[in-house]
Design an enzyme around this catalytic site. Structure first.
Site, mmCIF file in Angstrom:
data_model
loop_
_atom_site.group_PDB
_atom_site.id
_atom_site.type_symbol
_atom_site.label_atom_id
_atom_site.label_comp_id
_atom_site.label_asym_id
_atom_site.label_seq_id
_atom_site.Cartn_x
_atom_site.Cartn_y
_atom_site.Cartn_z
ATOM 1 N N LEU A 135 24.621 47.964 63.248
ATOM 2 C CA LEU A 135 23.799 48.321 64.133
ATOM 3 C C LEU A 135 22.666 48.630 63.284
ATOM 4 O O LEU A 135 22.769 49.445 62.124
ATOM 5 C CB LEU A 135 24.041 49.581 64.923
ATOM 6 C CG LEU A 135 25.117 49.215 66.162
ATOM 7 C CD1 LEU A 135 25.438 50.399 66.808
ATOM 8 C CD2 LEU A 135 24.374 48.257 67.187
ATOM 9 N N ASP A 136 21.496 48.010 63.626
ATOM 10 C CA ASP A 136 20.145 48.433 62.935
ATOM 11 C C ASP A 136 19.980 49.956 62.829
ATOM 12 O O ASP A 136 20.478 50.466 63.765
ATOM 13 C CB ASP A 136 19.164 47.450 63.239
ATOM 14 C CG ASP A 136 18.349 47.613 64.597
ATOM 15 O OD1 ASP A 136 18.219 48.908 65.158
ATOM 16 O OD2 ASP A 136 18.299 46.665 65.389
ATOM 17 N N LYS A 137 19.017 50.045 61.978
ATOM 18 C CA LYS A 137 18.674 51.853 61.884
ATOM 19 C C LYS A 137 18.267 52.523 63.042
ATOM 20 O O LYS A 137 18.260 53.570 63.471
ATOM 21 C CB LYS A 137 17.812 51.755 60.747
ATOM 22 C CG LYS A 137 17.957 53.361 60.123
ATOM 23 C CD LYS A 137 17.139 53.342 58.820
ATOM 24 C CE LYS A 137 17.087 54.657 58.026
ATOM 25 N NZ LYS A 137 16.436 54.694 56.588
ATOM 26 N N ASP A 138 17.416 51.674 64.066
ATOM 27 C CA ASP A 138 16.788 52.081 65.101
ATOM 28 C C ASP A 138 17.654 52.169 66.232
ATOM 29 O O ASP A 138 17.387 52.375 67.361
ATOM 30 C CB ASP A 138 15.620 51.171 65.575
ATOM 31 C CG ASP A 138 14.522 51.422 64.328
ATOM 32 O OD1 ASP A 138 14.554 52.464 63.627
ATOM 33 O OD2 ASP A 138 13.928 50.340 64.098
ATOM 34 N N SER A 139 19.037 51.645 66.259
ATOM 35 C CA SER A 139 19.795 51.319 67.339
ATOM 36 C C SER A 139 20.994 52.457 67.172
ATOM 37 O O SER A 139 21.308 53.005 66.110
ATOM 38 C CB SER A 139 20.295 49.980 67.383
ATOM 39 O OG SER A 139 19.262 49.204 67.469
#
Length: 234
Positions: A102-106
């Site tokens: 999951l990307d860092k903002d998710s």
């Protein structure tokens, strides 16, 4: 193990990393077999002496599987020198890695394992494993948005696969993917004129986040055979 095994697969069985990442390590020249640089056609036995990044590979280990509720701001790359890396939230007794990212903002559900075959089955798009997300955007949605997202959006030089999309509220939608391109949902929404302000993964295959009752940042062991019914021939 009595028959020689392809090196990348063996490293995944030893809990070093996924098979895909093992191939990258071989390409990077950081894997040695019996005192020489490894190559992709190597087949090995437990009696072979294998080093990865200067560390001795000690053999096939017991398989483990965990559910983790990733918070925003955490990076899924395994990097001990990065204070935001997911590695600092994982048990230290065994070398573990996430199945996909999951990307860092998710935020939301992510699986953690040392089972390379399981990682391949659940993460590789050829196996069509569903991943469900709830996404909040910056302005009201409509059915035209759902139709565009569901039928396919151009990202770079490819089209996204058809997927399920439905509205949850005026500014929130549900999307089910069987594909995992880099920052795919954010790029799809941006193409349609929307900015994602919250993205949460709520399901991987048959495993739902909500029944686990995991607070953000918490990890929970799972039965390693949980996804046996979804096993497919590689």
């Amino acid at each position: 193990m009595t028959e020689p095994m392809r090196l990348a697969k063996y490293l995944s069985h030893c809990g070093i990393c996924s098979r895909k990442q093992a191939s990258r390590l071989i390409d990077a020249g950081v894997v040695e077999v019996n005192g020489r640089p490894a190559n992709h056609i190597d087949h090995v036995l437990p009696s072979d002496v294998i080093f990865v990044n200067g560390e001795l590979v000690t053999g096939i280990c017991e398989k483990q599987l965990f559910a983790f509720h990733k918070p925003i701001g955490m990076d899924c790359k395994i990097n001990a020198s990065d204070p935001t890396s997911i590695i600092h939230a994982l048990p230290s007794e065994t070398r573990l890695y996430p199945i996909g990212r999951l990307d860092k903002d998710s935020r939301g559900l992510i699986l953690i394992t040392n089972d390379g075959d399981l990682c391949h089955r659940l993460n590789h798009p050829e196996h069509h494993v569903e991943k469900e997300y709830h996404v909040t955007v910056d302005k009201p949605l409509d059915m035209d948005f759902c139709h565009k997202m569901a039928t396919g959006i151009p990202i770079g030089d490819q089209m996204t696969w058809p997927c399920e999309v439905s509205l949850l509220s005026e500014t929130q939608f549900r999307i089910v993917l069987k594909q995992g391109l880099n920052r795919q949902i954010r790029k799809m929404a941006k193409y349609c004129g929307y900015r994602v302000i919250d993205l949460q993964r709520v399901r991987i295959d048959s495993l739902m986040l909500e029944p686990l009752a995991l607070p953000e940042g918490a990890i929970q062991p799972l039965n390693i055979h949980l996804f046996d019914n979804e096993r497919r021939v590689d």
